[in-house]
Design a protein around this motif. Structure first.
Motif, short mmCIF file in Angstrom:
data_model
loop_
_atom_site.label_atom_id
_atom_site.label_comp_id
_atom_site.label_asym_id
_atom_site.label_seq_id
_atom_site.Cartn_x
_atom_site.Cartn_y
_atom_site.Cartn_z
N UNK A 67 4.09 -0.89 -3.54
CA UNK A 67 5.32 -0.98 -2.75
C UNK A 67 6.55 -1.15 -3.65
N UNK A 68 7.70 -0.63 -3.16
CA UNK A 68 7.89 0.09 -1.90
C UNK A 68 7.57 1.59 -2.04
N UNK A 69 6.93 2.16 -1.03
CA UNK A 69 6.57 3.57 -1.01
C UNK A 69 7.36 4.27 0.08
N UNK A 70 8.02 5.36 -0.26
CA UNK A 70 8.77 6.13 0.73
C UNK A 70 7.90 7.12 1.50
N UNK A 71 6.94 7.73 0.78
CA UNK A 71 6.16 8.81 1.38
C UNK A 71 4.78 8.87 0.75
N UNK A 72 3.81 9.35 1.54
CA UNK A 72 2.44 9.51 1.07
C UNK A 72 2.01 10.96 1.25
N UNK A 73 1.39 11.52 0.21
CA UNK A 73 0.70 12.80 0.35
C UNK A 73 -0.78 12.50 0.56
N UNK A 74 -1.33 13.00 1.66
CA UNK A 74 -2.73 12.72 1.98
C UNK A 74 -3.55 13.96 1.66
N UNK A 75 -4.32 13.89 0.57
CA UNK A 75 -5.12 15.02 0.09
C UNK A 75 -6.58 14.63 -0.05
N UNK A 76 -7.01 13.66 0.73
CA UNK A 76 -8.38 13.16 0.65
C UNK A 76 -9.28 13.96 1.59
N UNK A 77 -10.44 14.37 1.11
CA UNK A 77 -11.45 14.96 1.99
C UNK A 77 -12.83 14.74 1.38
N UNK A 78 -13.82 14.58 2.24
CA UNK A 78 -15.17 14.33 1.77
C UNK A 78 -16.10 15.48 2.01
#
Length: 380
Positions: A67-78
């Motif tokens: 923190x502090x985080x403005x934005x998240x890139x979600x690139x997780x996959x199983x």
């Protein structure tokens, strides 16, 4: 902005970190094993953080630490793991909740096309469920980018295309190989991912991203063979479904078996971009979006040893942190042969590039056996 990238060690994630740093963002690189980040050329320019998305406490601790985080890139996959669908859903919900509690404003998620009105494969169904799990009450706004096959050396989809094109000069052609598809180059994926972080350009919502060409799996193989200089012929064979093909692919290609099988089962559907794309919102990259021929040519253009991901001349080239099975048989033969070749003879290994695909596969198998029989020798 200060941006957290999940899946930072993956194919897209490692190149996205490079692009975000080039745009002068502060990048927090998240992974289950932060020690792996040291292998990447951009390690000294990011903030590493441990994040196991399947563990809600780990997800919350990572957000708190970064923190502090403005934005998240979600690139997780199983994909490829047993029970990946349930794992992916839970992981997305954990990260969304942690992001909400940390005051994150936006999550950008890269998933796949989800055709309407058809029974979806496990892989495609999971991509839609993840987007739903990332959308929670009072949580960050979500931008969901859907993409089909990504063209670039190191991309799982492209590497499967490469191995099929190289190893099978005569290819059985079931009817589903004619399904239309809208592929996209890795350069253009990165262009749209970076743009999706700007709310003035891209409002929250779901968007399909693609290149300028509509083609088919059959045509992709033909294009790959032509550009790579391989001889290739097809044989129409009805009645082979994707379930059977996925078993064959898992055995015949060096791609991890579960991953290859799950991806092949998704070929049963047309993969066309919907009308809700970003072309009218995001300016094209300089020179325009890359067509299939240009993207494949770039993916095949670099014959040097893989470089650090932040030093690639082009994002289509293979990085030294991409999977060990990526790069085709010629590269695998050189790596294996280097382990059993005296230093004075190693310059001759460059001749492997001229070996035809089927023979290259035979050489690779022979060298695999040789390496197994000489366990004290390891590839350089």
């Amino acid at each position: 902005m200060r941006i957290l990238v999940t899946g930072a060690t993956g194919y897209v994630g490692s190149r996205l970190v490079t692009a975000l740093l080039a745009d002068r963002h502060q990048v927090v690189a998240a992974t289950r094993n932060p020690a792996r980040l040291k292998r990447f050329g951009w390690f000294d320019d990011v903030t590493p953080v441990k994040l196991d998305a399947s563990d809600p406490e780990s997800a919350q601790a990572a957000m708190d630490a970064a923190a502090p985080i403005d934005m998240v890139y979600y690139l997780v996959h199983g994909i490829g793991q047993s029970g990946f669908r349930d794992i992916d859903n839970a992981s997305a919900a954990n990260v969304a909740a942690a992001a909400r509690d940390a005051g994150v404003r936006r999550i950008v998620y890269l998933g796949g096309f989800v055709p309407d009105g058809v029974a979806l494969s496990e892989h495609l169904a999971s991509r839609a469920e993840v987007a739903e799990a990332l959308t929670i009450e009072n949580g960050p706004e979500l931008v969901w980018l859907g993409a089909a096959l990504i063209i670039g050396a190191g991309s799982t989809s492209f590497e499967m295309l490469r191995y099929v094109g190289d190893r099978f000069p005569v290819m059985p052609m079931p009817s589903w190989m004619h399904n239309p598809i809208d592929p996209i180059s890795i350069r253009d994926v990165l262009h749209y991912l970076v743009a999706a972080g700007d709310p003035t350009l891209v409002p929250a919502g779901a968007y399909d991203i693609s290149g300028p060409d509509t083609t088919s799996y059959r045509e992709l193989l033909k294009k790959y063979s032509r550009i790579s200089g391989r001889w290739h012929a097809t044989l129409r064979v009805p009645g082979i479904d994707t379930a059977v093909a996925s078993v064959f692919t898992a055995v015949a290609l060096p791609v991890p078996q579960g991953l290859a099988g799950d991806l092949v089962e998704s070929l049963d559907h047309p993969m066309r971009a919907s009308g809700s794309g970003l072309q009218n919102r995001v300016p094209d990259p300089p020179g325009g979006l890359l067509g299939v021929d240009d993207a494949i040519a770039l993916a095949l253009a670099d014959n040097h040893a893989p470089r650090p991901v932040n030093e690639l001349m082009d994002p289509h080239h293979l990085a030294d942190t991409d999977p060990a099975w990526a790069g085709g048989d010629a590269l695998r033969i050189r790596r294996l042969a280097r382990a059993v070749t005296p230093p004075f003879a190693r310059p001759t290994l460059g001749l492997v590039n001229s070996v035809p695909g089927p023979l290259a596969g035979a050489l690779r198998t022979s060298l695999d056996i040789l390496i197994t029989l000489t366990p004290k020798v390891r590839p350089a």
